[in-house]
Design a protein around this motif. Structure first.
Motif, mmCIF file in Angstrom:
data_model
loop_
_atom_site.group_PDB
_atom_site.id
_atom_site.type_symbol
_atom_site.label_atom_id
_atom_site.label_comp_id
_atom_site.label_asym_id
_atom_site.label_seq_id
_atom_site.Cartn_x
_atom_site.Cartn_y
_atom_site.Cartn_z
ATOM 1 N N ASN A 33 0.769 -1.323 -0.008
ATOM 2 C CA ASN A 33 0.133 -0.100 0.233
ATOM 3 C C ASN A 33 0.960 1.378 -0.029
ATOM 4 O O ASN A 33 0.648 2.168 0.762
ATOM 5 C CB ASN A 33 -0.929 -0.053 1.184
ATOM 6 N N TYR A 36 -0.800 4.707 -0.410
ATOM 7 C CA TYR A 36 -1.683 5.244 1.016
ATOM 8 C C TYR A 36 -0.540 6.060 1.525
ATOM 9 O O TYR A 36 -0.886 7.070 1.967
ATOM 10 C CB TYR A 36 -2.083 3.954 1.895
ATOM 11 N N ALA A 57 -0.298 0.284 6.580
ATOM 12 C CA ALA A 57 0.265 -0.137 5.285
ATOM 13 C C ALA A 57 0.958 -1.379 4.957
ATOM 14 O O ALA A 57 0.777 -2.049 3.973
ATOM 15 C CB ALA A 57 1.164 1.039 4.652
ATOM 16 N N TYR A 89 -9.715 -2.996 3.513
ATOM 17 C CA TYR A 89 -9.025 -3.725 2.599
ATOM 18 C C TYR A 89 -9.841 -4.459 1.548
ATOM 19 O O TYR A 89 -10.858 -5.159 2.129
ATOM 20 C CB TYR A 89 -8.104 -4.709 3.462
ATOM 21 N N ASN A 94 -5.212 -4.704 -0.576
ATOM 22 C CA ASN A 94 -4.940 -3.318 -0.722
ATOM 23 C C ASN A 94 -5.789 -2.527 0.051
ATOM 24 O O ASN A 94 -7.073 -2.892 0.378
ATOM 25 C CB ASN A 94 -5.206 -3.152 -2.456
ATOM 26 N N ILE A 95 -5.266 -1.458 0.451
ATOM 27 C CA ILE A 95 -6.072 -0.371 1.216
ATOM 28 C C ILE A 95 -6.998 0.296 0.163
ATOM 29 O O ILE A 95 -6.799 0.845 -0.615
ATOM 30 C CB ILE A 95 -5.343 0.600 2.077
ATOM 31 N N SER A 135 -8.941 5.276 -1.876
ATOM 32 C CA SER A 135 -7.851 4.918 -3.082
ATOM 33 C C SER A 135 -8.464 5.090 -4.445
ATOM 34 O O SER A 135 -7.520 5.210 -5.375
ATOM 35 C CB SER A 135 -7.498 3.280 -2.921
#
Length: 166
Positions: A33, A36, A57, A89, A94-95, A135
């Motif tokens: 991430n 982020y 992260a 997530y 992935n965030i 995101s």
């Protein structure tokens, strides 16, 4: 006896000739991430906030006890004594988005300068730092909510991370 000594000396030299220096490629460990981290981190951020954001992260969702193949997204909460992050997530770790709130953090220099230039002789009573990250547009909204006091007078302010009043 000379032959034995000569034998051991020659073995020593031969073994040195066959020794090799193996050079491995440089390994760089980065967060999945990184977008982020690049978006929410800044140089003048409170160290506790920075550590918690790095933990978010680097969090490995697939190694977590919460992970199951059946779900598309996960909400995970991270805490420190003066703040928390709620992170969403996807199934790959992935965030997707975060909501962050911290109390009594060290204000960045731009924010301190803007507040105390506009309100000299006032003292900082309370402050809170709020961050929302998404995101889909890779943007973070960072807001400092500040309470100032001057005797019996109280002023509440909202300031962005660059020191602009809202």
């Amino acid at each position: 006896m000379k032959k034995i000594i000569f034998f051991f000396i020659s073995i020593g030299f031969v073994s040195q000739m066959y020794a090799q220096d193996i050079k491995l490629p440089e390994v760089v460990i980065s967060a999945v991430n990184y977008k982020y981290l690049n978006t929410v981190n800044s140089e003048d951020i409170d160290p506790d906030v920075q550590r918690l954001e790095q933990e978010v992260a680097f969090y490995n969702l697939k190694d977590s006890d919460l992970y199951e193949d059946d779900y598309d997204s996960y909400m995970i909460e991270f805490y420190i004594p003066d703040g928390k992050i709620v992170a969403a997530y996807d199934a790959d770790g992935n965030i997707l988005r975060t909501i962050e709130k911290y109390e009594s953090v060290k204000l960045p220099k731009d924010v301190r300068d803007a507040v105390f230039n506009r309100f000299p002789n006032w003292t900082l009573d309370k402050d809170a730092y709020h961050v929302t990250y998404n995101s889909s547009n890779n943007k973070a909204k960072k807001v400092y909510k500040i309470k100032l006091r001057n005797g019996n007078e109280v002023v509440r302010l909202k300031v962005d991370a660059e020191g602009n009043f809202m």
